[in-house]
Motif scaffolding. Structure first.
Motif, PDB file in Angstrom:
ATOM      1  N   ASP A 160       0.832  -1.206   0.000  1.00 18.19           N
ATOM      2  CA  ASP A 160       0.000   0.000   0.000  1.00 18.19           C
ATOM      3  C   ASP A 160       0.865   1.255   0.000  1.00 18.19           C
ATOM      4  O   ASP A 160       0.545   2.244  -0.662  1.00 18.19           O
ATOM      5  N   GLY A 178       2.164   2.161  -3.513  1.00 21.42           N
ATOM      6  CA  GLY A 178       1.160   2.408  -4.546  1.00 21.42           C
ATOM      7  C   GLY A 178       0.973   3.900  -4.773  1.00 21.42           C
ATOM      8  O   GLY A 178       0.910   4.683  -3.831  1.00 21.42           O
ATOM      9  N   THR A 199      -1.493   6.506  -6.842  1.00 25.54           N
ATOM     10  CA  THR A 199      -2.674   6.693  -7.673  1.00 25.54           C
ATOM     11  C   THR A 199      -2.384   7.808  -8.680  1.00 25.54           C
ATOM     12  O   THR A 199      -1.962   8.905  -8.307  1.00 25.54           O
ATOM     13  N   GLN A 200      -2.581   7.503  -9.950  1.00 29.37           N
ATOM     14  CA  GLN A 200      -2.329   8.443 -11.035  1.00 29.37           C
ATOM     15  C   GLN A 200      -3.537   9.352 -11.245  1.00 29.37           C
ATOM     16  O   GLN A 200      -4.640   9.037 -10.797  1.00 29.37           O
ATOM     17  N   GLY A 214      -6.700   7.840 -12.224  1.00 29.09           N
ATOM     18  CA  GLY A 214      -7.275   6.877 -11.290  1.00 29.09           C
ATOM     19  C   GLY A 214      -6.579   5.529 -11.278  1.00 29.09           C
ATOM     20  O   GLY A 214      -6.847   4.698 -10.417  1.00 29.09           O
ATOM     21  N   SER A 215      -5.682   5.292 -12.235  1.00 25.77           N
ATOM     22  CA  SER A 215      -4.962   4.015 -12.263  1.00 25.77           C
ATOM     23  C   SER A 215      -3.923   3.991 -11.141  1.00 25.77           C
ATOM     24  O   SER A 215      -3.540   5.028 -10.596  1.00 25.77           O
ATOM     25  N   LEU A 216      -3.492   2.807 -10.799  1.00 29.61           N
ATOM     26  CA  LEU A 216      -2.519   2.635  -9.727  1.00 29.61           C
ATOM     27  C   LEU A 216      -1.198   2.170 -10.317  1.00 29.61           C
ATOM     28  O   LEU A 216      -1.160   1.245 -11.135  1.00 29.61           O
TER      29      LEU A 216
END
Length: 186
Positions: free
Chosen positions: A71, A74, A76-77, A80-82
Motif C-alpha cells: 500500500d 502504490g 494513484t495516477q 485513477g490508475s494505480l
C-alpha cells in the motif's frame, strides 16, 4: 492465495518496467533483444524462486506487513490508475532529471548515465525487495538466500542497463525517454 497473486503481478510489473518496457521503446531485435531477454529471465527466475520460498510460510502478521508495504508503494495516477513506485532522495532525483535532460540533448557521457540508471535499479531493489523482506520473520539461512537472490537481481539488472547505455545515442535516447516517462513528481 491473494498474496501470491499480488506478488506474481508485482514481479510482472517490475520485469516490464525494467526490461520489457525499455525493449518495447527500442523496438529491440536480434542481439540486443536476446541479451536483455536473457537478463530478464535471470531476474525472473531469481525473483519468483525467492518469492515462492518466502511466501510459503508467512503468517497473518507478516501478510498484514506486506499489505501495508504494498500500500505504501502504490501511487494513484491522475486518471485513477494505480502504479507502484519508490521515492528518490532529493539529490538523486535532481541528478536523475538533469542527467536525463542532458542525455536527450547529447551532452552527457554514457558512464554518467549508467551511474544514474544503476542508482534507479538499486533504489528499486531497496524499496521493493528489501522493503518486502523486512516485513518477514526469516532465519539466517533464508537471509543468505535473500542476499544471493538480491545480488543476482542487482548484477543482472546492472548488466542490462550497461547494454542499453552502450547502444548508439539515438537508441539510448529512446531508453532515457522511456525511463523519464516513469518519473512522477512527489
Amino acid at each position: 492465495d491473494l498474496i501470491n497473486a499480488i506478488t506474481e503481478r508485482f514481479i510482472d510489473e517490475m520485469l516490464h518496467a525494467f526490461f520489457t518496457g525499455p525493449m518495447d521503446a527500442l523496438k529491440a531485435e536480434g542481439t540486443v533483444a536476446n541479451i536483455i531477454n536473457g537478463v530478464a529471465n535471470i531476474v525472473n527466475k531469481a525473483a519468483r524462486g525467492l518469492a515462492k520460498r518466502l511466501l510459503s510460510k508467512i503468517d497473518l502478521e507478516e501478510q498484514a506487513g506486506l499489505a501495508r508495504h504494498f500500500d505504501s508503494i502504490g501511487l494513484t495516477q491522475p486518471d485513477g490508475s494505480l502504479r507502484i513506485g519508490f521515492p528518490l532522495e532529493a539529490a538523486q532525483a535532481n541528478r536523475t532529471l538533469v542527467t536525463f535532460e542532458a542525455a536527450l540533448a547529447g551532452e552527457v557521457d554514457k558512464n554518467t548515465l549508467l551511474d544514474v540508471m544503476n542508482a534507479i535499479t538499486d533504489g528499486a531493489i531497496a524499496a521493493f525487495l528489501d522493503g518486502s523482506v523486512n516485513q518477514l520473520k526469516i532465519g539466517r539461512l533464508t537471509r543468505g538466500l535473500v542476499a544471493t537472490a538480491r545480488g543476482t537481481i542487482r548484477t543482472a539488472s546492472h548488466s542490462a542497463s550497461g547494454h542499453m547505455m552502450s547502444l548508439p545515442h539515438s537508441q539510448r535516447q529512446l531508453v532515457v525517454r522511456y525511463f523519464q516517462s516513469l518519473l512522477t513528481p512527489a
